[in-house]
Design a protein around this motif. Structure first.
Motif, PDB file in Angstrom:
ATOM      1  N   GLY A   1     -44.774 -12.006 -10.901  1.00  0.00           N
ATOM      2  CA  GLY A   1     -45.576 -11.870  -9.975  1.00  0.00           C
ATOM      3  C   GLY A   1     -46.789 -10.752  -9.905  1.00  0.00           C
ATOM      4  N   ARG A   2     -46.412  -9.532 -10.383  1.00  0.00           N
ATOM      5  CA  ARG A   2     -47.570  -8.410 -10.516  1.00  0.00           C
ATOM      6  C   ARG A   2     -48.091  -8.186 -11.928  1.00  0.00           C
ATOM      7  N   LEU A   3     -48.044  -9.351 -12.759  1.00  0.00           N
ATOM      8  CA  LEU A   3     -48.729  -9.361 -14.098  1.00  0.00           C
ATOM      9  C   LEU A   3     -50.142  -9.001 -14.015  1.00  0.00           C
ATOM     10  N   THR A   4     -50.765  -8.257 -14.695  1.00  0.00           N
ATOM     11  CA  THR A   4     -52.165  -8.283 -14.785  1.00  0.00           C
ATOM     12  C   THR A   4     -52.815  -8.806 -16.255  1.00  0.00           C
ATOM     13  N   TRP A   5     -54.088  -8.895 -16.448  1.00  0.00           N
ATOM     14  CA  TRP A   5     -54.555  -9.452 -17.758  1.00  0.00           C
ATOM     15  C   TRP A   5     -54.496  -8.437 -18.839  1.00  0.00           C
ATOM     16  N   ARG A   6     -53.996  -7.173 -18.427  1.00  0.00           N
ATOM     17  CA  ARG A   6     -53.833  -6.284 -19.304  1.00  0.00           C
ATOM     18  C   ARG A   6     -52.688  -6.353 -20.237  1.00  0.00           C
ATOM     19  N   ALA A   7     -51.743  -7.142 -19.622  1.00  0.00           N
ATOM     20  CA  ALA A   7     -50.494  -7.534 -20.336  1.00  0.00           C
ATOM     21  C   ALA A   7     -50.514  -8.571 -21.289  1.00  0.00           C
ATOM     22  N   VAL A   8     -51.528  -9.243 -21.194  1.00  0.00           N
ATOM     23  CA  VAL A   8     -51.939 -10.370 -21.978  1.00  0.00           C
ATOM     24  C   VAL A   8     -52.914 -10.061 -23.485  1.00  0.00           C
TER      25      VAL A   8
ATOM     26  N   LEU B   1     -56.701 -20.345 -18.409  1.00  0.00           N
ATOM     27  CA  LEU B   1     -57.239 -19.757 -17.261  1.00  0.00           C
ATOM     28  C   LEU B   1     -58.479 -19.147 -17.132  1.00  0.00           C
ATOM     29  N   PRO B   2     -59.072 -19.159 -16.080  1.00  0.00           N
ATOM     30  CA  PRO B   2     -60.437 -18.257 -15.977  1.00  0.00           C
ATOM     31  C   PRO B   2     -60.312 -16.960 -16.274  1.00  0.00           C
ATOM     32  N   ALA B   3     -61.302 -16.521 -17.291  1.00  0.00           N
ATOM     33  CA  ALA B   3     -61.182 -14.959 -17.700  1.00  0.00           C
ATOM     34  C   ALA B   3     -61.378 -14.254 -16.700  1.00  0.00           C
ATOM     35  N   ALA B   4     -60.802 -13.039 -16.689  1.00  0.00           N
ATOM     36  CA  ALA B   4     -61.030 -12.016 -15.774  1.00  0.00           C
ATOM     37  C   ALA B   4     -61.877 -10.984 -15.966  1.00  0.00           C
ATOM     38  N   ASP B   5     -62.777 -10.345 -15.216  1.00  0.00           N
ATOM     39  CA  ASP B   5     -63.700  -9.113 -15.519  1.00  0.00           C
ATOM     40  C   ASP B   5     -62.929  -7.978 -15.863  1.00  0.00           C
ATOM     41  N   ALA B   6     -61.844  -7.639 -15.074  1.00  0.00           N
ATOM     42  CA  ALA B   6     -61.190  -6.465 -14.942  1.00  0.00           C
ATOM     43  C   ALA B   6     -60.026  -6.679 -15.552  1.00  0.00           C
ATOM     44  N   PRO B   7     -59.477  -5.852 -16.701  1.00  0.00           N
ATOM     45  CA  PRO B   7     -58.212  -6.118 -17.239  1.00  0.00           C
ATOM     46  C   PRO B   7     -56.998  -5.737 -16.281  1.00  0.00           C
ATOM     47  N   ASP B   8     -57.171  -5.133 -15.046  1.00  0.00           N
ATOM     48  CA  ASP B   8     -55.969  -4.834 -14.016  1.00  0.00           C
ATOM     49  C   ASP B   8     -56.237  -5.742 -13.003  1.00  0.00           C
ATOM     50  N   ALA B   9     -56.913  -6.880 -13.036  1.00  0.00           N
ATOM     51  CA  ALA B   9     -56.740  -8.289 -12.513  1.00  0.00           C
ATOM     52  C   ALA B   9     -55.568  -8.898 -12.534  1.00  0.00           C
ATOM     53  N   PRO B  10     -54.942  -9.301 -11.352  1.00  0.00           N
ATOM     54  CA  PRO B  10     -53.654 -10.067 -11.835  1.00  0.00           C
ATOM     55  C   PRO B  10     -53.845 -11.368 -12.109  1.00  0.00           C
ATOM     56  N   ILE B  11     -52.979 -11.854 -12.778  1.00  0.00           N
ATOM     57  CA  ILE B  11     -53.138 -13.185 -13.603  1.00  0.00           C
ATOM     58  C   ILE B  11     -52.947 -14.207 -12.334  1.00  0.00           C
ATOM     59  N   PHE B  12     -52.111 -13.868 -11.245  1.00  0.00           N
ATOM     60  CA  PHE B  12     -51.748 -14.860 -10.226  1.00  0.00           C
ATOM     61  C   PHE B  12     -52.244 -14.083  -9.054  1.00  0.00           C
ATOM     62  N   PRO B  13     -53.615 -14.252  -8.598  1.00  0.00           N
ATOM     63  CA  PRO B  13     -54.089 -13.328  -7.612  1.00  0.00           C
ATOM     64  C   PRO B  13     -53.525 -13.799  -6.087  1.00  0.00           C
ATOM     65  N   LYS B  14     -53.264 -14.857  -5.729  1.00  0.00           N
ATOM     66  CA  LYS B  14     -52.488 -15.157  -4.498  1.00  0.00           C
ATOM     67  C   LYS B  14     -51.186 -14.948  -4.247  1.00  0.00           C
ATOM     68  N   LEU B  15     -50.356 -15.030  -5.420  1.00  0.00           N
ATOM     69  CA  LEU B  15     -48.954 -14.656  -5.342  1.00  0.00           C
ATOM     70  C   LEU B  15     -48.709 -12.991  -5.610  1.00  0.00           C
ATOM     71  N   SER B  16     -49.694 -12.316  -6.130  1.00  0.00           N
ATOM     72  CA  SER B  16     -49.461 -10.952  -6.600  1.00  0.00           C
ATOM     73  C   SER B  16     -49.170 -10.278  -5.321  1.00  0.00           C
ATOM     74  N   THR B  17     -49.724 -10.516  -3.912  1.00  0.00           N
ATOM     75  CA  THR B  17     -49.703  -9.668  -3.042  1.00  0.00           C
ATOM     76  C   THR B  17     -48.519  -9.896  -2.109  1.00  0.00           C
ATOM     77  N   LYS B  18     -47.559 -10.757  -2.573  1.00  0.00           N
ATOM     78  CA  LYS B  18     -46.481 -11.118  -1.886  1.00  0.00           C
ATOM     79  C   LYS B  18     -45.293 -10.327  -2.253  1.00  0.00           C
ATOM     80  N   SER B  19     -44.292  -9.983  -1.456  1.00  0.00           N
ATOM     81  CA  SER B  19     -43.164  -8.904  -1.764  1.00  0.00           C
ATOM     82  C   SER B  19     -42.232 -10.010  -2.683  1.00  0.00           C
ATOM     83  N   SER B  20     -41.119  -9.324  -3.037  1.00  0.00           N
ATOM     84  CA  SER B  20     -40.200 -10.037  -3.890  1.00  0.00           C
ATOM     85  C   SER B  20     -39.416 -11.215  -3.003  1.00  0.00           C
ATOM     86  N   ALA B  21     -39.156 -10.842  -1.818  1.00  0.00           N
ATOM     87  CA  ALA B  21     -38.382 -11.714  -0.872  1.00  0.00           C
ATOM     88  C   ALA B  21     -39.249 -12.912  -0.405  1.00  0.00           C
ATOM     89  N   ARG B  22     -40.622 -12.626  -0.521  1.00  0.00           N
ATOM     90  CA  ARG B  22     -41.538 -13.862  -0.139  1.00  0.00           C
ATOM     91  C   ARG B  22     -41.845 -14.750  -1.312  1.00  0.00           C
TER      92      ARG B  22
END
Length: 394
Positions: free
Chosen positions: A234-241, A274-295
């Protein structure tokens, strides 16, 4: 009045003390060896026996009182022959100290889980929590386990006992207790509860079908082709890829281990589209990246429900709080991690390769990992079934 004496030809001191004979309703004099040649130690041992006898006469020598007499007596004996005091800590104090060390060593979520277990354990103990660690018994820990099983799943109760084993094991290493009583408490059997299992290929395709067009489709692919845990995905960013090198690299939150996993073709193709991100620290899954593990867990269960693989999450409050017992579903996001390992092994990968790619930390795997080059790991990934192809690999 208790007193110590020497016996002709005997090296150890003897204690003369009285115990109450309930049958004869009278005091009876006892004469017993203290087992030591040290006079100071003998005096303290004799004093402890006399105190226990008095408590017994008053009818207040309960099991807890007896343990208190013993622990205090042993400490006094130790002090009588040593300049330093015998190390001791209350249960509450030790739990707080151990948790502080874990704040340095473990991830915040792990520390939070440990803290919750210890807090419930101290509440369960009541006044006993402020007694010496040596007063803890198997019954105390077993009673805690049984109490938890009434409100939590058996698996949660067992995990709580595992935490206590580690906590008390650290106390044993520091000489604060003579044994780890938590090790003597058996785990509860998992009867009547669902066991988590890997997905079948058909089930994975059902999940992908209902998740198509949402970020959950991508999370499921990453989980399947990397074995990563939900919080990490859930917290992966484009820097990981690194599509050029064909790798997915990240630090596992649970273990703090840095992993670099060769990208399987189905996952590489998905990420490339997937659409290329401008920033390497941008989340790969922006909508889900803000959710807690429980959510996230709750959201994935909804996906499973849509695929007909789980009951929908219960939205109604039970009034029992977040720690209340809940149904354990056989399939969760973590099942994708099991599927990852299972599929690897089914294609011929050995145990070392499968565990290394999944990031399992064991001594045996760590020893073998040094002999696994990138080509070996990549070859194993290239053999994985492409679940995005309808019917392939069945």
């Amino acid at each position: 009045m208790a007193s110590i004496h020497k016996q002709p030809g005997k090296p150890n001191w003897f204690c003369s003390y009285s115990t109450w004979d309930t049958d004869g309703s009278q005091w009876r004099r006892r004469f017993k060896s203290t087992g030591t040649t040290d006079k100071k130690q003998a005096e303290e041992i004799c004093r402890s026996w006399e105190k226990a006898a008095r408590e017994g006469r008053k009818g207040t020598l309960t099991m807890d009182a007896a343990r208190d007499v013993i622990s205090r007596g042993v400490a006094d004996v130790f002090l009588a022959s040593n300049r330093e005091k015998m190390p001791s800590r209350s249960v509450r104090d030790w739990c707080a100290t151990w948790l502080d060390t874990k704040r340095v060593e473990a991830a915040p979520t792990t520390v939070s889980r440990y803290g919750g277990v210890l807090s419930r354990f101290l509440i369960h103990l009541g006044k006993k929590a402020d007694r010496d660690l040596v007063s803890l018994t198997v019954a105390d820990v077993g009673g805690f386990r049984d109490a938890l099983s009434k409100d939590l799943s058996r698996n949660s109760a067992n995990l709580s006992i595992k935490t206590l084993r580690v906590c008390l094991g650290a106390a044993l290493k520091q000489g604060l207790v003579g044994s780890n009583v938590a090790n003597m408490v058996d785990k509860l059997k998992q009867r009547g509860e669902s066991r988590r299992r890997p997905f079948t290929l058909a089930e994975i395709r059902r999940v992908l079908k209902v998740a198509k067009g949402s970020e959950w489709y991508g999370l499921a692919l990453v989980g399947l082709y990397s074995g990563a845990r939900l919080a990490d995905v859930g917290r992966l960013t484009w820097r990981a890829v690194d599509l050029e090198a064909g790798t997915l690299s990240f630090v596992a939150k649970k273990t703090s281990q840095r992993l670099s996993i060769p990208l399987a073709k189905p996952l590489a193709d998905y990420l490339a589209e997937l659409p290329a991100a401008d920033a390497p620290d941008a989340p790969i899954f922006p909508k889900l990246s803000t959710k807690s593990s429980a959510r996230l867990s709750e959201g994935f269960r909804s996906v499973l429900a849509d695929a007909g693989l789980a009951e929908p999450p219960n939205k109604r409050s039970t009034g029992k709080g977040r720690h209340a017992a809940r149904e354990v579903n056989a399939l969760t996001f973590h099942s994708l991690r099991h599927s990852f390992v299972s599929i690897l092994k089914s294609t011929g990968a050995n145990e070392a390769v499968a565990m290394a790619l999944a990031g399992h930390e064991t001594k045996a795997i760590s020893q073998q990992y040094t002999h696994l080059d990138d080509a070996t790991l990549r070859a194993a990934m290239d053999k994985m079934t492409d679940v995005t192809l309808a019917g392939g690999g069945e």
